[in-house]
Motif scaffolding. Structure first.
Motif, PDB file in Angstrom:
ATOM      1  N   ASP A   1       0.827  -1.203   0.000  1.00 29.31           N
ATOM      2  CA  ASP A   1       0.000   0.000   0.000  1.00 29.31           C
ATOM      3  C   ASP A   1       0.866   1.260   0.000  1.00 29.31           C
ATOM      4  O   ASP A   1       0.565   2.231  -0.718  1.00 29.31           O
ATOM      5  N   TYR A   2       1.926   1.246   0.801  1.00 24.87           N
ATOM      6  CA  TYR A   2       2.806   2.416   0.871  1.00 24.87           C
ATOM      7  C   TYR A   2       3.566   2.595  -0.441  1.00 24.87           C
ATOM      8  O   TYR A   2       3.698   3.717  -0.943  1.00 24.87           O
ATOM      9  N   VAL A   3       4.052   1.495  -0.985  1.00 25.55           N
ATOM     10  CA  VAL A   3       4.758   1.556  -2.270  1.00 25.55           C
ATOM     11  C   VAL A   3       3.831   2.089  -3.355  1.00 25.55           C
ATOM     12  O   VAL A   3       4.215   2.934  -4.174  1.00 25.55           O
ATOM     13  N   TYR A   4       2.596   1.604  -3.378  1.00 26.72           N
ATOM     14  CA  TYR A   4       1.623   2.063  -4.363  1.00 26.72           C
ATOM     15  C   TYR A   4       1.357   3.562  -4.223  1.00 26.72           C
ATOM     16  O   TYR A   4       1.277   4.295  -5.221  1.00 26.72           O
ATOM     17  N   SER A   5       1.247   4.026  -2.992  1.00 27.27           N
ATOM     18  CA  SER A   5       0.892   5.411  -2.747  1.00 27.27           C
ATOM     19  C   SER A   5       2.019   6.386  -3.090  1.00 27.27           C
ATOM     20  O   SER A   5       1.760   7.479  -3.608  1.00 27.27           O
ATOM     21  N   TYR A   6       3.278   5.988  -2.837  1.00 32.16           N
ATOM     22  CA  TYR A   6       4.359   6.962  -2.893  1.00 32.16           C
ATOM     23  C   TYR A   6       5.413   6.721  -3.967  1.00 32.16           C
ATOM     24  O   TYR A   6       6.289   7.568  -4.157  1.00 32.16           O
ATOM     25  N   THR A   7       5.337   5.621  -4.682  1.00 29.98           N
ATOM     26  CA  THR A   7       6.277   5.423  -5.789  1.00 29.98           C
ATOM     27  C   THR A   7       6.140   6.511  -6.839  1.00 29.98           C
ATOM     28  O   THR A   7       7.164   7.011  -7.351  1.00 29.98           O
ATOM     29  N   PRO A   8       4.942   6.955  -7.211  1.00 29.76           N
ATOM     30  CA  PRO A   8       4.856   8.068  -8.184  1.00 29.76           C
ATOM     31  C   PRO A   8       5.550   9.337  -7.691  1.00 29.76           C
ATOM     32  O   PRO A   8       6.193  10.046  -8.480  1.00 29.76           O
ATOM     33  N   THR A   9       5.445   9.632  -6.394  1.00 30.32           N
ATOM     34  CA  THR A   9       6.131  10.797  -5.835  1.00 30.32           C
ATOM     35  C   THR A   9       7.629  10.627  -5.926  1.00 30.32           C
ATOM     36  O   THR A   9       8.357  11.556  -6.317  1.00 30.32           O
ATOM     37  N   MET A  10       8.121   9.450  -5.535  1.00 32.60           N
ATOM     38  CA  MET A  10       9.551   9.180  -5.612  1.00 32.60           C
ATOM     39  C   MET A  10      10.065   9.338  -7.041  1.00 32.60           C
ATOM     40  O   MET A  10      11.096   9.975  -7.288  1.00 32.60           O
ATOM     41  N   LYS A  11       9.335   8.802  -8.003  1.00 32.13           N
ATOM     42  CA  LYS A  11       9.776   8.890  -9.396  1.00 32.13           C
ATOM     43  C   LYS A  11       9.839  10.341  -9.867  1.00 32.13           C
ATOM     44  O   LYS A  11      10.798  10.751 -10.529  1.00 32.13           O
TER      45      LYS A  11
END
Length: 274
Positions: free
Chosen positions: A241-251
């Motif tokens: 869930d955390y990866v899904y939520s914040y991977t776009p921000t990280m990228k």
């Protein structure tokens, strides 16, 4: 300490830790993979003048390679690396989202270091090796300032999330480390693969919009993101869930960091020629 007159062999500054310091020996913004991604992306947006100046300083060393130098040298026993350079990787804000000159502690921070290293790079009388160090640090610092937890909060006083204990896919960690490397390494891509995927998705409009050389804007953006990424439970379990939520921000922060490294260096070397 004036970085523009820095000599690694003779630097003897003694730096005392302060309560707002959040840097730890484990904290390497974006980790090696992330920093190399920003350096690789930056290489695609350099002006001819910047590209030539960088080649004169670094020779065959790419910006991707140069981007990790400031972390790789942290075990160097010299006074500069052990007592001076640590605070150059982050800032700590007293206000929620705005960097003020009073935020800079006596030992300096990423903003003061960026200013001094930039002065070194522009100084026609500076030694070649000092200019090399300045360039490598500038590339690294810009990457650091795009990692939300390298823009810390004095009010939170948690060392940029280092004190926020989490479990990341079953392993004990902390929030800072998750953002330094956990989210990036979870992609299971080399830096060259990841940078290629990210760069080709940057539209000309985005590249133009993001190409601001203003570090105050980068800090403002990171501080606002920082406030959004904290888990809402004590010692949380972070996984899909955390990866899904914040991977776009990280990228996007990696993309923006790369574009802005180029924008900053393009400005510096344009001013050096004027």
């Amino acid at each position: 300490m004036k970085v523009s007159s820095l000599s690694l062999a003779t630097s003897v500054a003694i730096v005392l830790a302060c309560s707002s310091t959040f840097y730890s020996t484990d904290a390497q913004a974006w980790g090696k993979t992330g920093h190399r991604i920003t350096g690789k992306i930056a290489s695609a947006y350099l002006s001819d003048a910047a590209r030539a100046a960088i080649r004169d300083l670094l020779g065959p060393e790419s910006l991707a390679e140069a981007s990790t130098y400031a972390d790789e040298m942290r075990s160097n026993p010299s006074d500069f690396w052990q007592q001076t350079a640590g605070p150059f990787h982050y800032v700590t804000l007293n206000q929620p989202h705005t960097y003020d000159a009073e935020d800079c502690p006596p030992q300096g921070d990423a903003m003061s270091a960026l200013k001094d290293f930039t002065a070194t790079l522009k100084d026609t009388s500076a030694r070649h090796e000092d200019k090399q160090l300045a360039l490598r640090f500038i590339v690294h610092i810009i990457g650091d300032l795009h990692q939300p937890l390298h823009v810390g909060s004095a009010a939170l006083n948690d060392r940029g999330g280092n004190d926020v204990k989490v479990t990341f896919f079953g392993e004990q960690s902390n929030l800072h480390r998750v953002w330094d490397s956990g989210l990036v390494e979870h992609q299971k891509l080399s830096y060259s693969e990841f940078s290629h995927w990210l760069q080709r998705k940057i539209t000309p409009q985005q590249a133009q919009q993001w190409a601001t050389p203003d570090p105050y804007q980068w800090i403002n953006e990171s501080s606002k993101l920082r406030d959004e990424i904290y888990p809402q439970t004590d010692e949380p379990y972070l996984a899909w869930d955390y990866v899904y939520s914040y991977t776009p921000t990280m990228k996007q922060r990696l993309q923006q960091g790369g574009v802005r490294i180029a924008a900053y260096l393009n400005q510096v070397f344009a001013e050096s020629q004027s």
